[in-house]
Design an enzyme around this catalytic site. Structure first.
Site, PDB file in Angstrom:
ATOM      1  N   LYS A   1      -2.992   4.306  -5.222  1.00 37.26           N
ATOM      2  CA  LYS A   1      -2.598   4.000  -3.840  1.00 37.26           C
ATOM      3  C   LYS A   1      -1.192   3.406  -3.755  1.00 37.26           C
ATOM      4  O   LYS A   1      -0.598   3.383  -2.685  1.00 37.26           O
ATOM      5  CB  LYS A   1      -3.633   3.097  -3.188  1.00 37.26           C
ATOM      6  CG  LYS A   1      -4.936   3.852  -2.937  1.00 37.26           C
ATOM      7  CD  LYS A   1      -5.930   3.097  -2.099  1.00 37.26           C
ATOM      8  CE  LYS A   1      -7.143   3.954  -1.806  1.00 37.26           C
ATOM      9  NZ  LYS A   1      -7.982   4.179  -3.013  1.00 37.26           N
TER      10      LYS A   1
HETATM   11  C1  LIG Z   1      -8.960   5.142  -3.098  1.00 36.25           C
HETATM   12  C2  LIG Z   1      -9.408   5.487  -4.460  1.00 36.25           C
HETATM   13  C3  LIG Z   1     -10.097   6.684  -4.739  1.00 36.25           C
HETATM   14  C4  LIG Z   1     -10.463   7.676  -3.681  1.00 36.25           C
HETATM   15  O1  LIG Z   1      -9.344   8.343  -3.177  1.00 36.25           O
HETATM   16  P1  LIG Z   1      -9.395   9.131  -1.786  1.00 36.25           P
HETATM   17  O2  LIG Z   1      -8.012   9.543  -1.509  1.00 36.25           O
HETATM   18  O3  LIG Z   1      -9.915   8.126  -0.774  1.00 36.25           O
HETATM   19  O4  LIG Z   1     -10.344  10.264  -1.957  1.00 36.25           O
HETATM   20  C5  LIG Z   1     -10.420   6.962  -6.068  1.00 36.25           C
HETATM   21  N1  LIG Z   1     -10.142   6.084  -7.050  1.00 36.25           N
HETATM   22  C6  LIG Z   1      -9.514   4.915  -6.822  1.00 36.25           C
HETATM   23  C7  LIG Z   1      -9.258   3.990  -7.950  1.00 36.25           C
HETATM   24  C8  LIG Z   1      -9.115   4.569  -5.518  1.00 36.25           C
HETATM   25  O5  LIG Z   1      -8.483   3.407  -5.309  1.00 36.25           O
END
Ligand SMILES: *Cc1c(COP(=O)(O)O)cnc(C)c1O
Length: 435
Positions: free
Chosen positions: A107
């Site tokens: 993220k």
């Molecule tokens: C947010 C997140 C996900 C999921 O990603 P999406 O884009 O919501 O499908 C998977 N793994 C981690 C570690 C995350 O922080």
């Protein structure tokens, strides 16, 4: 490139408007109007490009001249200063490590790019932007870090007291400058309700320039397409097909991968790996989208019962589920299977995978074996650093997980959160008095 709303295709907006608005009217999501195919020469000469150079070339398409080249280059270099390496475990299997950013999860890519493009677009306005974010953990820390020290923008994070992990709380509550963390005496739902109430409160909105930075902002998806293309650059044998497994929750990461495919990236198949929250897996199986309440799992960042980016995926394929099925395979796994994967990856490859990546690994393995695929480049997107889930991982592998320095640094810092009751009147008074 213009951006249309999934709820209204006739009134496209600019890149700037799409980013500053975040969510379109009536809850629509912004989508790029048409994604051009990158020239073959780009892919032919990709070996000679760096991650930042690839990112810049792709970002130019999405920004379409709204940010001058030099400024865009600066944004990319500042936001995406860390690598996204493809680590080979075997001839068939590599991991795309997306945890080298400041908060150790993918993220960071989206949050940092969004923060700096927002800063660019509000630079000459004289009204400070106040971003309210409700968080149950990971999103909040990525957003807070992304906006840390960014001019003209202040961030107020709301998180539920006692309901985020120790590490997550440290990541959320130890920043200062323009970031304020409110520790709400309530649940994550209370935090979300408080933010929603703030956005519709007339008095607050008359006095303050409030905005959101949540995951549906298109500025968070765009930079995520960069690292798929950069992963392809690192693939050794480009004559073999590429299959990419994406641990999925809200489907933002997968959607960004599909953007990359539209740009011409040769990906044979995407795999949407889900945990028990398998609304998308069921959608592919039954053609029915039935949102549910989320359930708690070991891969908790994927605990999403109503994935908002599904609307974008359906839009990208004009609602043709057969086309979606052709490009995407999906399978769901239990916590038990997740634990087994963590163990297997450690024993077989001496690699410590986190619970989210472990779900992706299991899905890739299953897809390759049930289709008897041999000569492929299998890539699992490793979305977080295992140290973020130290307890679970150590319990399975019986081996210590080392904390990266940027995590220990933040754990040593002092928590600065303001404890607050969950009544809206309390939040409102706080905002009016402090901003
Ligand atoms: C947010 C997140 C996900 C999921 O990603 P999406 O884009 O919501 O499908 C998977 N793994 C981690 C570690 C995350 O922080």
């Amino acid at each position: 490139m213009k951006y249309f709303s999934t709820k209204d295709k006739n009134n496209p907006v600019t890149f700037r408007e799409a980013i500053l608005q975040g969510l379109a009217k009536e809850g629509g999501l912004f989508m790029p109007e048409e994604i051009p195919i990158l020239p073959k020469s780009f892919f032919d000469s990709i070996d000679g490009l760096s991650f930042q150079e690839i990112s810049y070339e792709v970002a130019k398409i999405f920004c379409d001249g709204e940010i001058p080249d030099r400024d865009l280059q600066m944004i990319i270099e500042t936001a995406l200063y860390f690598p996204a390496p493809l680590v080979e475990l075997s001839e068939q299997l590599s991991l795309l490590e997306l945890f080298h950013g400041p908060t150790l999860a993918f993220k960071d890519f989206g949050a940092r790019f969004m923060a700096l493009t927002m800063e660019y677009f509000i630079k000459n306005s004289n009204r400070e932007l106040i971003i309210l974010v409700a968080t149950s953990g990971d999103t909040g820390s990525a957003v807070a870090n992304g906006f840390f020290g960014v001019g003209g923008i202040k961030v107020v994070l709301l998180y539920p007291s006692g309901k985020v992990s120790y590490i997550q709380e440290k990541q959320l509550s130890t920043l200062d400058k323009n970031i304020t963390a409110l520790e709400i005496n309530g649940t994550f739902d209370d935090c979300q309700r408080l933010v929603k109430d703030a956005f519709i409160d007339a008095e607050l909105n008359a006095k303050l320039n409030l905005s959101s930075a949540n995951s549906i902002n298109i500025a968070r998806l765009i930079p995520q397409s960069f690292y798929y293309i950069n992963a392809y650059r690192q693939v050794k044998d480009k004559t073999m097909p590429v299959v990419i497994s994406v641990p999925s929750g809200n489907l933002g990461n997968l959607t960004a991968g599909l953007f990359a495919k539209k740009l011409g990236l040769p990906v044979e198949k995407f795999i949407a790996a889900t945990n028990k929250n398998n609304v998308f897996t069921e959608y592919l199986n039954t053609a029915q989208f039935i949102p549910r309440k989320s359930v708690q799992t070991l891969s908790n960042a994927m605990d999403v019962g109503n994935p908002s980016n599904l609307e974008r995926i359906i839009e990208l394929y004009n609602g043709d589920i057969e086309k979606i099925r052709k490009d995407i395979y999906s399978k769901s796994y239990s916590d038990e299977a997740t634990r087994e994967s963590i163990k297997e990856v450690f024993e077989k490859y001496n690699y410590i995978i986190d619970p989210h990546g472990a779900v992706g690994y299991q899905a890739l393995k299953q897809f390759l074996s049930s289709n008897d695929l041999k000569n492929v480049n299998g890539i699992v997107v490793e979305t977080a650093h295992p140290a973020k889930f130290k307890d679970v991982v150590e319990d399975v592998i019986k081996h210590e997980v080392k904390m990266p320095e940027r995590l220990t640094d933040c754990i040593e810092k002092e928590k600065k959160a303001i404890l607050m009751e969950k009544e809206f009147s309390v939040l409102k008074e706080f905002l009016l008095n402090n901003y």
